[in-house]
Enzyme design. Structure first.
Site, mmCIF file in Angstrom:
data_model
loop_
_atom_site.group_PDB
_atom_site.id
_atom_site.type_symbol
_atom_site.label_atom_id
_atom_site.label_comp_id
_atom_site.label_asym_id
_atom_site.label_seq_id
_atom_site.Cartn_x
_atom_site.Cartn_y
_atom_site.Cartn_z
ATOM 1 N N GLY A 1 0.783 -1.219 0.000
ATOM 2 C CA GLY A 1 0.000 0.000 0.000
ATOM 3 C C GLY A 1 0.818 1.273 0.000
ATOM 4 C CB SER A 2 -0.081 4.563 1.431
ATOM 5 O OG SER A 2 -1.366 4.585 0.860
ATOM 6 C CB ALA A 3 4.737 1.619 2.812
#
Length: 612
Positions: free
Chosen positions: A312-314
């Site tokens: 995800g957004s990592a």
């Protein structure tokens, strides 16, 4: 040899002269020739029978001699293949960076039977079943009386059990020496060490061979006769490992997660100070591998090194770093984040409406999918793929764990524009948490790619390993610090310890295709201290859920972040990091502003706000 003439002409002529019938002479000659041929064939047959009989006698003599030798020899368990090499049971110790013992060999015994020497097989079976409750007396009695000459009973027994067996007084119950692997800390660092079992085995010795983790990957070093007296020193810090596992297990339970991962890595060197995968196991009692179901559900599964997840957004920090490095943006560059964003028949949305325009820094602070997608497509597929390859995201992690070497990231079959955009915010590519730790170390340590290692060494990256400029790395650090100060990771803003990082919440893919709506992988990739990072910490929770005012939340800001914050609070004293003196902070503005009276750490596990 003198040939006998077919017709004795001399005798025939003599017979005619004497008035005798010459046919009788020929008949006598034929009879004599036939008799001679029969005698010759008989002689040959007798010779053949004599030779065959001699061969049988010699063969049975050899078999009998071999059987006599075998009956007089010490019995060994039959093996599928023989080896001329001697069995070496010795194995080097494994210690942590400070010399604390993690694995060693101890001398014990094995138990086997020579049933033909048992005086009372039924009593022996009953007594053994009493000493070893897992054994069945009826089964032992059957095996003791079926005519076999050898039978393993227990590969390893304790000194107490040996004495009890000795007290039975049966000459047919015998002991063999054994060295077995002992892990004095139980399940601590189980997925780092892996475990060991017996290889080639006899009644007098057994090889101790690695089955997973460091034990398997460095099996040759640990069994090397020239190095067996020198302990293998890992980069693991036992105190940090214990702290990480305790907090991670607590957070996993409180967040009702099915699994958890924690990785603590030195930002400048890539040396791993602690690595945990839950659920775990005790390598002293290593369970058998699963034969059915999903292998990832087994406690043997190393989620840190084997688990491939969309994180995800990592990934947005990498997307921003690439755009800045290529000169396409700065932290203050304004990005069009008006949504939803249409691309063909696909739609990209944000978790909330953050407005039509955001700076690159605020794309990270608010975790805007649309902003990350626009940055990614601006850089292009080729540049994105090249950059991810250079920071190690497209190949197995070169760490000394056997599981990592066999785990390749899952990449899109076609790296299209749509794939470029979704990868920009962490979907469409699946990597391990170890990949994420390695990438974040490079992002924040000044731009040098580290070589992750579980072994203590003096290695440090050089300019040859540079993947980002030091300026870009500094700007990424500053932006990720703001994610903690005023963004989705504000639950990790620990007084005295400046933490930076990025949250990531990814819907889990379904086996039949598509994504689950109620199952996520929640991660927080962090580093500390933020101004000069010494450590990178990855915390990931598999399918977490927490409740606030009876409402269910699964996002990383409310699950992984508070767990990581508690881990950092436990680790900093262990690592010798002193807190900074408190300094006044400006009041943040906007929907993610924190209260001027933040909740206590104990309460933060349930009350801090966040979305991704």
């Amino acid at each position: 040899m003198i040939r006998r003439p077919l017709r004795p002409l001399a005798r025939i002529l003599s017979a005619r002269a004497e008035g005798t019938d010459p046919d009788l002479v020929e008949a006598e000659e034929r009879a004599a020739r036939l008799a001679a041929r029969h005698r010759e064939e008989r002689r040959k047959a007798e010779t053949r029978i004599l030779l065959l009989g001699t061969a049988f006698i010699l063969g049975f003599t050899a078999v009998g001699a071999r059987m006599a030798l075998l009956s007089a020899a010490v019995p060994v368990e039959p093996r599928g293949a023989a080896s001329a090499e001697p069995i070496r049971a010795q194995r080097a110790d494994i210690v942590d960076r400070d010399g604390a013992l993690l694995a060693t060999n101890i001398v014990t015994a094995s138990l086997y039977a020579q049933p033909r020497d048992l005086i009372d097989p039924e009593n022996a079976a009953r007594q053994l079943a009493r000493i070893f409750p897992e054994l069945d007396a009826g089964y032992l009695t059957e095996k003791f009386t079926d005519g076999r000459k050898f039978m393993w009973i227990k590969r390893t027994i304790s000194p107490e059990q040996r004495q009890l067996v000795h007290d039975i007084g049966e000459p047919g119950l015998l002991f063999g020496p054994r060295e077995v692997r002992l892990y004095p800390n139980g399940a601590i660092a189980a997925h780092v060490l892996g475990g060991a079992s017996f290889g080639r085995e006899g009644v007098d010795a057994a090889e101790v061979v690695g089955t997973a983790g460091v034990e398997r990957q460095l099996d040759g070093r640990l069994r090397d006769p020239a190095a067996v007296t020198t302990p293998l020193r890992l980069s693991i810090d036992l105190d940090a490992q214990v702290a990480l596992e305790e907090v991670l297990a607590k957070g996993m339970a409180e967040m009702s997660a099915k699994g958890a991962v924690g990785i603590l890595m030195e930002a400048d060197t890539g040396q791993i100070r602690a690595l945990a995968s839950l659920p775990d196991f005790d390598p002293n009692l290593r369970p058998a591998p699963p034969t059915e179901g999903d292998p990832a559900e087994s406690p043997l599964f190393n989620r840190a090194a084997q688990g491939r997840y969309e994180l995800g957004s990592a990934f947005k920090a990498m997307t921003a770093a690439l755009a800045i490095e290529r000169g396409e943006a700065t932290p203050g560059t304004i990005i069009d984040t008006k949504g939803p964003m249409k691309w063909g028949r696909f739609t990209i949305r944000d978790y909330h409406d953050y407005g039509d325009l955001l700076s690159v820094e605020d794309v990270l602070v608010h975790s805007s999918n649309i902003g990350a997608a626009r940055l990614a497509i601006g850089s292009g597929a080729a540049a994105q793929k090249d950059f991810l390859g250079r920071i190690g995201m497209l190949s197995p992690v070169p760490v000394e764990l056997s599981e990592a070497a066999r785990t390749t990231p899952m990449l899109p079959r076609k790296w299209s524009d749509l794939s470029t955009m979704t990868i920009g915010f962490g979907h469409g590519i699946a990597v391990t948490p170890l990949h994420l730790a390695t990438a974040y170390a490079a992002l924040v340590n000044g731009g040098l790619l580290v070589r992750p290692s579980i072994l203590e060494s003096d290695w440090r990256p050089t300019e040859a390993e540079r993947v980002l400029s030091s300026q870009t790395s500094a700007e990424v650090r500053a932006m990720l610090r703001q994610v903690v100060v005023r963004g989705t990771a504000n639950g990790a803003d620990i007084p005295g310890y400046d933490v930076g990082g990025k949250t990531g919440t990814a819907d889990k893919p379904l086996p039949e295709g598509g994504y689950a709506r109620d199952k996520v992988m929640a991660s927080f990739a962090s580093f500390f201290p933020a101004d000069d990072p010494e450590y990178v910490l990855i915390v990931s929770l598999d399918e977490p859920i927490t409740y606030i005012n009876e409402t269910a939340f699964r996002t990383a800001g409310l699950t992984a972040v508070p767990v990581a914050a508690e881990v950092i609070e436990r680790l900093t004293p262990v690592l010798g990091l002193r807190p900074k003196p408190p300094a006044p902070r400006p009041q943040a503005e906007g929907p993610t502003a924190r209260s001027t009276n933040p909740p206590t750490r104990a309460a933060s596990l349930y009350t801090l706000a966040g979305n991704d």
